[in-house]
Enzyme design. Structure first.
Site, PDB file in Angstrom:
ATOM      1  N   GLU A   9      54.754  30.207  22.561  1.00  0.00           N
ATOM      2  CA  GLU A   9      53.897  29.637  21.516  1.00  0.00           C
ATOM      3  C   GLU A   9      54.194  30.229  20.146  1.00  0.00           C
ATOM      4  O   GLU A   9      53.913  29.640  19.118  1.00  0.00           O
ATOM      5  CB  GLU A   9      52.420  29.873  21.874  1.00  0.00           C
ATOM      6  CG  GLU A   9      51.457  29.141  20.982  1.00  0.00           C
ATOM      7  CD  GLU A   9      50.099  28.938  21.639  1.00  0.00           C
ATOM      8  OE1 GLU A   9      50.055  28.671  22.849  1.00  0.00           O
ATOM      9  OE2 GLU A   9      49.084  29.073  20.930  1.00  0.00           O
ATOM     10  N   ASP A 116      50.690  29.983  25.499  1.00  0.00           N
ATOM     11  CA  ASP A 116      49.479  30.725  25.867  1.00  0.00           C
ATOM     12  C   ASP A 116      48.733  29.976  26.974  1.00  0.00           C
ATOM     13  O   ASP A 116      48.704  28.750  26.993  1.00  0.00           O
ATOM     14  CB  ASP A 116      48.530  30.874  24.663  1.00  0.00           C
ATOM     15  CG  ASP A 116      49.114  31.799  23.604  1.00  0.00           C
ATOM     16  OD1 ASP A 116      50.195  32.360  23.860  1.00  0.00           O
ATOM     17  OD2 ASP A 116      48.483  31.947  22.543  1.00  0.00           O
ATOM     18  N   ASP A 118      45.845  28.880  27.709  1.00  0.00           N
ATOM     19  CA  ASP A 118      44.542  28.281  27.441  1.00  0.00           C
ATOM     20  C   ASP A 118      44.761  26.788  27.192  1.00  0.00           C
ATOM     21  O   ASP A 118      45.888  26.302  27.276  1.00  0.00           O
ATOM     22  CB  ASP A 118      43.858  28.953  26.237  1.00  0.00           C
ATOM     23  CG  ASP A 118      44.766  28.996  25.020  1.00  0.00           C
ATOM     24  OD1 ASP A 118      45.735  28.201  24.966  1.00  0.00           O
ATOM     25  OD2 ASP A 118      44.529  29.813  24.112  1.00  0.00           O
ATOM     26  N   TYR A 334      48.401  41.987  19.034  1.00  0.00           N
ATOM     27  CA  TYR A 334      48.102  40.653  18.541  1.00  0.00           C
ATOM     28  C   TYR A 334      46.621  40.539  18.152  1.00  0.00           C
ATOM     29  O   TYR A 334      45.733  40.842  18.956  1.00  0.00           O
ATOM     30  CB  TYR A 334      48.438  39.647  19.640  1.00  0.00           C
ATOM     31  CG  TYR A 334      48.390  38.228  19.183  1.00  0.00           C
ATOM     32  CD1 TYR A 334      49.321  37.734  18.278  1.00  0.00           C
ATOM     33  CD2 TYR A 334      47.406  37.366  19.651  1.00  0.00           C
ATOM     34  CE1 TYR A 334      49.268  36.435  17.853  1.00  0.00           C
ATOM     35  CE2 TYR A 334      47.347  36.054  19.230  1.00  0.00           C
ATOM     36  CZ  TYR A 334      48.278  35.595  18.335  1.00  0.00           C
ATOM     37  OH  TYR A 334      48.222  34.302  17.899  1.00  0.00           O
ATOM     38  N   CYS A 847     -14.338  26.115  -8.568  1.00  0.00           N
ATOM     39  CA  CYS A 847     -13.192  26.707  -7.867  1.00  0.00           C
ATOM     40  C   CYS A 847     -12.654  27.862  -8.692  1.00  0.00           C
ATOM     41  O   CYS A 847     -12.523  27.754  -9.915  1.00  0.00           O
ATOM     42  CB  CYS A 847     -12.117  25.635  -7.698  1.00  0.00           C
ATOM     43  SG  CYS A 847     -10.500  26.290  -7.305  1.00  0.00           S
ATOM     44  N   CYS A 850      -9.027  26.591 -10.317  1.00  0.00           N
ATOM     45  CA  CYS A 850      -8.879  25.607 -11.393  1.00  0.00           C
ATOM     46  C   CYS A 850     -10.216  25.242 -12.057  1.00  0.00           C
ATOM     47  O   CYS A 850     -10.232  24.505 -13.026  1.00  0.00           O
ATOM     48  CB  CYS A 850      -8.195  24.339 -10.869  1.00  0.00           C
ATOM     49  SG  CYS A 850      -9.228  23.397  -9.738  1.00  0.00           S
ATOM     50  N   CYS A 872     -11.699  23.216  -2.995  1.00  0.00           N
ATOM     51  CA  CYS A 872     -11.759  22.642  -4.334  1.00  0.00           C
ATOM     52  C   CYS A 872     -11.761  21.127  -4.210  1.00  0.00           C
ATOM     53  O   CYS A 872     -11.022  20.548  -3.411  1.00  0.00           O
ATOM     54  CB  CYS A 872     -10.559  23.111  -5.139  1.00  0.00           C
ATOM     55  SG  CYS A 872     -10.564  22.461  -6.802  1.00  0.00           S
ATOM     56  N   CYS A 877      -5.524  20.771  -6.113  1.00  0.00           N
ATOM     57  CA  CYS A 877      -5.673  22.222  -6.032  1.00  0.00           C
ATOM     58  C   CYS A 877      -5.804  22.632  -4.567  1.00  0.00           C
ATOM     59  O   CYS A 877      -6.472  21.970  -3.783  1.00  0.00           O
ATOM     60  CB  CYS A 877      -6.913  22.636  -6.807  1.00  0.00           C
ATOM     61  SG  CYS A 877      -7.259  24.395  -6.679  1.00  0.00           S
TER      62      CYS A 877
END
Length: 959
Positions: A9, A116, A118, A334, A847, A850, A872, A877
Site C-alpha cells: 500500500e 493493508d 483492512d 508508522y 412588577c 417593568c 407581570c 415581560c
DNA sequence: GCAAGGTC
C-alpha cells in the site's frame, strides 16, 4: 522461475516486506514514480522458486467521479447527482504508478497483494488488480494477509497466500459512491442557495465561497454546535453544601458532605442547623487501602493527537504532520494506527536498550532493564488492533535537543520554501528580518519534532513500566446523622510517573483518625455555589466524540477538523477549544429546523452499519447503494422543499446580499388583527432575526405595539378562525406548533391560539418558558441589524442581549449577583405595602422589572399544579414569583427545583462552589462553633430572622 | 468549485 509482482500500500511497507523476505539481499531500482521503488530478489513460495518484484502504490490508486457532463456545478440539478453515472479512474498524479504496475505486470506470472489488511486496503487491492489484469489476463492473483511487519508474520503470509476478499472491497466502493453523491449534491445545493443571498462576512470573497456538506464534516460540526448550545442554554442553579474541618496536632482535615449538595435552601439549612445543634463528630469509618495508577495503553494515532493537544496544545493536523516527518526520518514507527497493544512477538527490550544513553531518560531506561529494580511490566492491551501496524513507538534513538535542527531535512525544506515566499512577497524586507524569521521557524519546528518524539518515547517507556502505587486513607464521620468524608493519599512508588512527566498524581496528607474517635469541628459551614455549564469542546474532546461515533478514521479525523476551520464553520481559541462561527451555527440550525439529523452522527453510523453488512456478505453492494441513495435522495428533495428553513437560519446571522433575488421571503407577514394602539395599521405575524415569533404593528417604527410569543414556538400559521371575545377585532387565531422538548408536561404540541389576551395557554407558556428560550439556547447577538427589524416596545429578554454573561439566577438580569437581586427585595416589599388581594387575576402590584401590574395566577404544570404565582401582566415581560416563596421570605424561583441532585450523573449540574465564603453569611451568623460545641453568636431563624427559634420550627413555614 | 479514504 516464476516471476511474482508484489504490491504494497505504501513504499515503506514494500521496503519492509522486501527486506524481510530477502533477508536484506536485494536489488533496488526506480519505477516511473519517484517514491515507489522496485525491490528485486529470489524467494521460495511453498517450495516454488520465485523471482520477486516488490513495489507499492501510495494509498488509493483510483478515484470515483461523476461523468464529465455532470461535473460542472450548473450542468444539472443537484438532485440528479443521486443517479448520475460515476466512474472510477486513475487520476493524473497516479499515472506514473499505474504505468509501473502495467510494465511490471506484463512480465509477471503472479500478482501478490500486500495491501493493508483492512477494508480500504482490500479495495486498493482490487484497484491494483484492475490495472494489472488490464495488461495481463493470465495473472494468478493472491493476497498476503499479515498482522505486523515482523519477520515471522511476513514469512507466514508469503507461504499462506489467500484469495482477495470481494465483500470488503465492495463495502468501500459503496461508501465512496454514497459519500460522493451526498457530498456533492448537498454542497452544490447549499452553496448555490446561500452564497449569493447573504453577505457572509467570514469569507474574503464570498463569490468563491464553498459551503461544503460532508457526512463526516457535518457531524463533526454538529458536535461543536451542540456543545455551544448546551452552554448557551445552561441556567445557573444555586446549590448548598455543608463543609467541616477538624484541626489536630498533625494538621487540618477537610471533610465534605456525602450528600454532595442540595438545590433546596431550606432543606440545607435545616440539616445544617441539626449539625450546629449537635456538632460532635464521631469517626465511623477509617479505611486504608492500596491504590494503583496504571500507565496508559500503547499509543494509537488518536491518543497521540489527543495527548499532543492536551500536553503541548498542538493541533491534530500539526501533530500528524510532525509525526509523518518523524516517521519518514525513521525516528518513530508508522503514525497512522488504531492498534493499542503490542504483539507478543515485538522485542520491547531492544527498543528500551536503545534509550539507555539518553541524557534525560537514559537512567530510567537502565532501571527498566535491571531485573533487580522490578520496574518492568509487560504493556497492557488496549483492545484495538488494525492488523496492519504496531502501536506508535520509537524506532531510532535520538539525543534530541540541538541535533534536531541540524540533521533533519524537513526543517531545511521548510526554511527554503518560506524564504522564497517571503522574499517574493516582502522583497523590501531586509535579509536580517528574513533570517530572524527563519531562525524562529527553525526553532519552532524543531521544537515540535523534539516534543512529539519525547512524547512517543516517554509513552513507550511508561507502557512497559509498573503502575504508580499509593496508600489511600478515607475517613468518614457522622455529625447529627449527617455523614462527611475526607481522604488523603501518600505515594509509595511513582514508577512509570517518573518518566511520564505529563501525568501527575498528587500527595495529600490527612491527619490520623481512629474509629469511634469524637471531636468538635474547627469549622462547620453552610456554603453555596452555582452550577456551571460544561466547557467548549477541546480538540481532544472533539476527537473523542468522533472516535466514539465512528466519524472518520484515525488517518482522517484531523482532516475533518481542519476542514471545519478552513470552511469558516468553526474557530479555535488559544486553549484549543472550538466554537461555531455564525456560518456553522446557521447551517446546523437550518437543518435542525427542518427536522433532519443531517448534522448528527447517526447517518454516518447507519452507513457504517450497512458497510459492515456488505463486508461480511449479509447485504450486497447494489442493495445497500439502492436503499441508502433512495433515502438520501428523498431527504435531499425534502430539504429543497424546506429550504426556507435554511434561509431563515442564515437570516438570523447575516444580512441579505444585493445579489439576492429576494424570492425566498418567508410566508410570514399576514395580518392578525387591527392595531389597538395606533388604530391605524394592522398587527402582523413576524419571525424576528433571533428566530422568535412575534406579532408586531406594521406601522413600526412609528407604532411600537408588539406581542411576543412563547419561545418554544416552532411554527405559527394564521388561520381564518376569528376569536369571539377579543377586541378590537377581528383577531385571527394562529395555529401554533411547539417544540415538544421545550414545553412542560401537560401542554399540547399543537395549539390553536389567540394573541388578543384571552388565551390562557399562551400566557402560561410565556410565563413558564419565556419568549426567547430557543434563542437563549442557541442564539448569539446578531452581527448585523437589518433595516426592517421587529418592533421593540418592551425590554427584550436580558439574557438574549447578553447571552455570554451569567445572569442573576432569580431575575435573569445581568449586572448584579443573585445574592443582591433587587427583585427579591422589591417583590416582598410590593406584597407588603400594597396589601394585595390574593385572588386569581386581581392585583395592583407593580412588577419589579417593568412596573406593569402583576396578577396572581395558578400554575398548571405537572410539577407545580395548583401552586400560585404572581406574574407581570405584560406579555413582553418575564417576571414572575411564586406566592409561597414570598410568604416564607425565601428566594423567588423561576423554575421548579429538584431537591437532591447527583452532580455526577447530571452533566448540566456540574459546578463549582463559586461563592461559598460570601454566602456563608446567608446561614445566619452561625458559621462557627466553639470548642465546647456552643454556637459562638447570633443564633436566629434563617427564614424570618427571629432569634427565638430555628427555621425548622419557624411558624411562618407552618407544619 | 463538491465527499472521504488512502498516501508521498
Amino acid at each position: 522461475m516464476i516471476k511474482v509482482l508484489n504490491v504494497a500500500e505504501k513504499p515503506s511497507v514494500a521496503k519492509s516486506v522486501a527486506t524481510i523476505l530477502s533477508r536484506n539481499q536485494l536489488r533496488v531500482r526506480d519505477g516511473r514514480s519517484r517514491y515507489n521503488k522496485i525491490f528485486e530478489f529470489n524467494y521460495s513460495i511453498n517450495g516454488q522458486q520465485c523471482h520477486m518484484l516488490v513495489t507499492s502504490v501510495t494509498g488509493h490508486l483510483m478515484e470515483v467521479e461523476f461523468e464529465d457532463r455532470f461535473r460542472k456545478w450548473h450542468s444539472c440539478d443537484p438532485a440528479d447527482l443521486y443517479t448520475a453515472p460515476v466512474r472510477k479512474y486513475v487520476p493524473e498524479d497516479k499515472l506514473d504508478i499505474k504505468r509501473t504496475l502495467e510494465e511490471e505486470a506484463r512480465r509477471c506470472h503472479w500478482l501478490v497483494l500486500w495491501l493493508d489488511c483492512d477494508r480500504e486496503g482490500e479495495n486498493i487491492a482490487f484497484e491494483v488488480m484492475e490495472v494489472c489484469k488490464g495488461v495481463n489476463r493470465n495473472l494468478t492473483i493472491r493476497r498476503a494477509r499479515f498482522s505486523a511487519l515482523i519477520e515471522r508474520d511476513i514469512h507466514e503470509a508469503a507461504q499462506n497466500l489467500i484469495a482477495p476478499n470481494q465483500w470488503f472491497s465492495d463495502a468501500v466502493d459503496a461508501r465512496q459512491e454514497i459519500d460522493l453523491r451526498i457530498g456533492a449534491s448537498f454542497t452544490r445545493f447549499q452553496t448555490m442557495l446561500l452564497r449569493d443571498r447573504f453577505v457572509i462576512d467570514s469569507a474574503q470573497d464570498d463569490r468563491n465561497l464553498v459551503l461544503s456538506y460532508g457526512p463526516c464534516q457535518f457531524p463533526t460540526l454538529g458536535f461543536v454546535v451542540e456543545r455551544y448550545w448546551e452552554i448557551q442554554s445552561h441556567e445557573p442553579e444555586e446549590f448548598w453544601t455543608i463543609n467541616c474541618t477538624h484541626r489536630s496536632d498533625e494538621g487540618l482535615a477537610s471533610f465534605s458532605w456525602m450528600r454532595g449538595h442540595l438545590f433546596d435552601y431550606t432543606s440545607s439549612v435545616i440539616l445544617y442547623e441539626m449539625c450546629v445543634e449537635e456538632p460532635t463528630a464521631t469517626v465511623t469509618k477509617v479505611q486504608q487501602q492500596e491504590k494503583l495508577k496504571y500507565p496508559p495503553y500503547p499509543l494509537s494515532t488518536i491518543e497521540l493527537e489527543k495527548r499532543a493537544s492536551r500536553y503541548f496544545r498542538m493541533s491534530s493536523e500539526q501533530t500528524m504532520k510532525v509525526a509523518e516527518d518523524l516517521y519518514q526520518a525513521g525516528f518513530i514507527s508508522y503514525p497512522r494506527t488504531e492498534t493499542d497493544s503490542f504483539s507478543s512477538r515485538t522485542d520491547l527490550h531492544t527498543i528500551v536498550q536503545e534509550h539507555q544513553e539518553h541524557p534525560v531518560w537514559g537512567s530510567y531506561a537502565q532501571r527498566l532493564l535491571d531485573p533487580g529494580a522490578g520496574l518492568w511490566r509487560n504493556p497492557s492491551n488496549g483492545g484495538h488492533d488494525d492488523k496492519a501496524h504496531p502501536p506508535i513507538h520509537p524506532t531510532k534513538f535520538s539525543a534530541g535537543e540541538s541535533r534536531w535542527s541540524q540533521d533533519h531535512h524537513v526543517v531545511h525544506f521548510l526554511i527554503l520554501v518560506s524564504t522564497c515566499a517571503w522574499q517574493s512577497f516582502f522583497s523590501f524586507w531586509s535579509n536580517l528580518v528574513i533570517m530572524a524569521l527563519n531562525e524562529f521557524l527553525k526553532f519552532s519546528y524543531s521544537h515540535f519534532l523534539q516534543r512529539l518524539y519525547e512524547l512517543v518515547v516517554r509513552h513507550f517507556l511508561a507502557c512497559v513500566s509498573q503502575p504508580a502505587v499509593g496508600a489511600e486513607t478515607v475517613v468518614e464521620i457522622d455529625i447529627a446523622g449527617e455523614r462527611f468524608s475526607a481522604s488523603g493519599r501518600v505515594i509509595l512508588a511513582k514508577n512509570y510517573l517518573d518518566v511520564y512527566r505529563f501525568e501527575s498524581w498528587g500527595d495529600s496528607m490527612i491527619p490520623t483518625h481512629v474509629q469511634g474517635q469524637q471531636f468538635i469541628p474547627a469549622t462547620l459551614t453552610l456554603d453555596s455555589g452555582v452550577t456551571r455549564p460544561p466547557p467548549l469542546l477541546s480538540e481532544a474532546d472533539l476527537l473523542s466524540c468522533m472516535d466514539k461515533a465512528g466519524i472518520g478514521t484515525d488517518a482522517t479525523m484531523h482532516d475533518h477538523i481542519k476542514k471545519l476551520l478552513d470552511r469558516f464553520y468553526v474557530t479555535k481559541d488559544a486553549n484549543t477549544r472550538f466554537s461555531p462561527t455564525n456560518l456553522g451555527e446557521a447551517l446546523v440550525m437550518g437543518y435542525d429546523d427542518m427536522g433532519y439529523e443531517l448534522w448528527k452522527p447517526n447517518l454516518r453510523s447507519l452507513m457504517e452499519y450497512d458497510m459492515k453488512e456488505v463486508s461480511v456478505g449479509n447485504k450486497s453492494k447494489a442493495e445497500v447503494l439502492a436503499t441508502c441513495l433512495q433515502q438520501m435522495k428523498a431527504c435531499f428533495l425534502d430539504a429543497k422543499v424546506n429550504k426556507v428553513k435554511l434561509l431563515e437560519a442564515m437570516a438570523i446571522f447575516f444580512n441579505r446580499s444585493d445579489r439576492s433575488n429576494g424570492d425566498d421571503s418567508s410566508a410570514l407577514g399576514e395580518n392578525v388583527r387591527p392595531c389597538g394602539l395606533c388604530q391605524e395599521a394592522n398587527m402582523v405575524l413576524k419571525k424576528n432575526r433571533d428566530g422568535n415569533f412575534m406579532v408586531g404593528c406594521s406601522g413600526f417604527p412609528q407604532c411600537r405595539n408588539a406581542v411576543w410569543l412563547p419561545g418554544p414556538v416552532l411554527e405559527a400559521t394564521i388561520t381564518n378562525n376569528i376569536c369571539n371575545s377579543c377586541t378590537p377585532g377581528p383577531v385571527y387565531l394562529i395555529q401554533f406548533k411547539f417544540r415538544q422538548l421545550e414545553i412542560p408536561p401537560g401542554f399540547n404540541v399543537n395549539h390553536l391560539g389567540c394573541i388578543g389576551g384571552c388565551d390562557e395557554t399562551l400566557r402560561q407558556l410565556i410565563e413558564i418558558c419565556g419568549t426567547g428560550s430557543r434563542v437563549q439556547a442557541r442564539g448569539r447577538p446578531p452581527t448585523t441589524t437589518p433595516s426592517n427589524g421587529p418592533p421593540t416596545t418592551t425590554p427584550s429578554n436580558p439574557q438574549r442581549s447578553n447571552s455570554r454573561q451569567a445572569p442573576c439566577i432569580y431575575c435573569y438580569q445581568t449586572g448584579h449577583a443573585s445574592t443582591d437581586c433587587p427583585s427579591r427585595i422589591s417583590a416582598t416589599r410590593h406584597v407588603q405595602s400594597h396589601g394585595m388581594n390574593q385572588q386569581n387575576g386581581e392585583s395592583s402590584i407593580p412588577c419589579s422589572t417593568c412596573g406593569t401590574p402583576c396578577v396572581l395566577r395558578t400554575a398548571n404544570t405537572a410539577n407545580n399544579r395548583g401552586r400560585k404565582f404572581y406574574s407581570c401582566s405584560s406579555q413582553a415581560c418575564n417576571f414572575f414569583v411564586w406566592e409561597d416563596s414570598l410568604n416564607n421570605g425565601s428566594a423567588p424561583r423561576s423554575a421548579p427545583r429538584q431537591n437532591i441532585s447527583s452532580s455526577a450523573s447530571n452533566p448540566s449540574r456540574r459546578g463549582g462552589r463559586g461563592r461559598g465564603v460570601q454566602n456563608a453569611g446567608r446561614a445566619g451568623d452561625v458559621t462557627f462553633v466553639s470548642a465546647t460545641g456552643e454556637p459562638i453568636s447570633g443564633r436566629r431563624c434563617f427564614v424570618c430572622g427571629d432569634p427565638s427559634h430555628f427555621a425548622n420550627a419557624c411558624p411562618s413555614r407552618g407544619s
